[in-house]
Design an enzyme around this catalytic site. Sequence first.
Site, PDB file in Angstrom:
ATOM      1  CD  GLN A   1      -8.855  33.689 -28.886  1.00  0.00           C
ATOM      2  OE1 GLN A   1      -9.728  32.862 -28.673  1.00  0.00           O
ATOM      3  NE2 GLN A   1      -7.745  33.408 -29.528  1.00  0.00           N
ATOM      4  CG  HIS A   2      -9.658  37.092 -33.354  1.00  0.00           C
ATOM      5  ND1 HIS A   2      -8.669  36.186 -33.671  1.00  0.00           N
ATOM      6  CD2 HIS A   2     -10.777  36.363 -33.125  1.00  0.00           C
ATOM      7  CE1 HIS A   2      -9.180  34.962 -33.630  1.00  0.00           C
ATOM      8  NE2 HIS A   2     -10.446  35.047 -33.292  1.00  0.00           N
TER       9      HIS A   2
ATOM     10  CG  ASP B   1     -12.442  35.222 -25.412  1.00  0.00           C
ATOM     11  OD1 ASP B   1     -11.808  34.545 -26.246  1.00  0.00           O
ATOM     12  OD2 ASP B   1     -13.368  35.992 -25.740  1.00  0.00           O
TER      13      ASP B   1
END
Length: 466
Positions: A71-72, A229
């Site tokens: 992520q991110h 995830d």
Amino acid sequence: MTLVAGIDSSTQSCKVVVRDADTGALVRQGRAAHPDGTEVHPRHWLTALRSALVEAGGLADVAAVSAAGQQHGMVCLDEAGEVVRPALLWNDTRSAGAAADLVAELGPETWAEAVGSVPVASFTVTKLRWLASHEPDAAGRTAAVCLPHDWLSWRLAGAPGLDRLVTDRSDASGTGYFDGRTNDYRTDLLERALGHDAVLPRVLGPAEVGYAGGLIGAGELLIGAGAGDNAAGMLGVQAGDEVLVSVGTSGVACARSMKPAADPSGLVAGFADATGAFLPLACTLNAARVLDAAARLLGVDLAGLSELALAAPPGAEGLVVVPYLEGERTPNLPDATGALHGLTLANASPANLARAAVEGMLCGLAAGLDALAGQGVQVDGVRLTGGAARSEAVCRIAPSVFGVPVRVPPAGEYVADGAARQAAWALAGEAEPPAWPLGEVLTYQADEVPGLRARYREAAARYLPR
């Protein structure tokens, strides 16, 4: 037999599983490494995906695939769809100052109300502010912003144009400019960070098909929405409403909830999940690699570290490891370092140090469980996954730290499995994802060790900057 595939493009590697869509039985799998670092060009993810697919036998006989990803991560594309600069990953903390500035500009309460989370250095929105401040030319050339799994799905579909980028609620909710309650982007927050508007991926429903056809030797391949995830891991382990603690590169405590979280303290991120609900989540930067560091320090492998830790008494005779070896996200201490507290002649032994490292890592995660409970999550038990869940010491010590029973499913690639389960869901078009057999789940119980977490909190407060 109808086959589906799941992809896990994580920080360290790309994993691919191919499973029977009806039974979930594993047919074949593949894996390829990613380069180290917190700044990685996305082409390395595509190279690893291709290698992992070759090892997994390709997609020619696969009906549907979904990709889950770390992520991110900030992936910036220009008008032609080319990558503007290497992606900044979730664990790149150079945007800590940008995060502080963004929070100061609006206030933590406003951020929590707007997007369910208070930005920290991990979040995409803070990386975009850093980009605008430090690389204005690159920011100016950025025509679209997407996340790692968005970019991989798009490339798997043949990169059909910026307007065809897609994502899902779970990953979008980690950007800092998406409201999971309304399922809308907050483009005003994107513009505040980047300095201008940009194309953002269309947000798909949990079982919606993103693309048909594909780039890598497939015919009528359906490409699902994908997921972040952590949300994919929840699908893969079929945790339902049970609290999940994952101990991998990062440490995660999360739970499916029908109620969105909005924690102005920033300890809990108000993410969405991959089923249409919400995923309140607390994340630590320091998890399994704390054990790697302790094993290296003691000159043993991970199995040896586990044996040493179990040879020491609970509480390690007062020795406390505060394991903020890479800074920390929960609590938000990006510049912190680790500390060893309570060392005496009497407790200075390899076994106690090993035990303290395991207990310290778990105490950090226990703080996340406490934060979830503060958001109304019922913590009656924990389902433990991730690479460190293969350690006997972690499994046996965790109940004494968490204070609740710990259930450990069989070792598996649960993020990739969750993506595969999502692909089967999209293929079937049913209201609920398919239920696949999980295998034997082991339950560990122990009495909570009095004072252990209090000693950890005291050591953290005393030795680390605030």
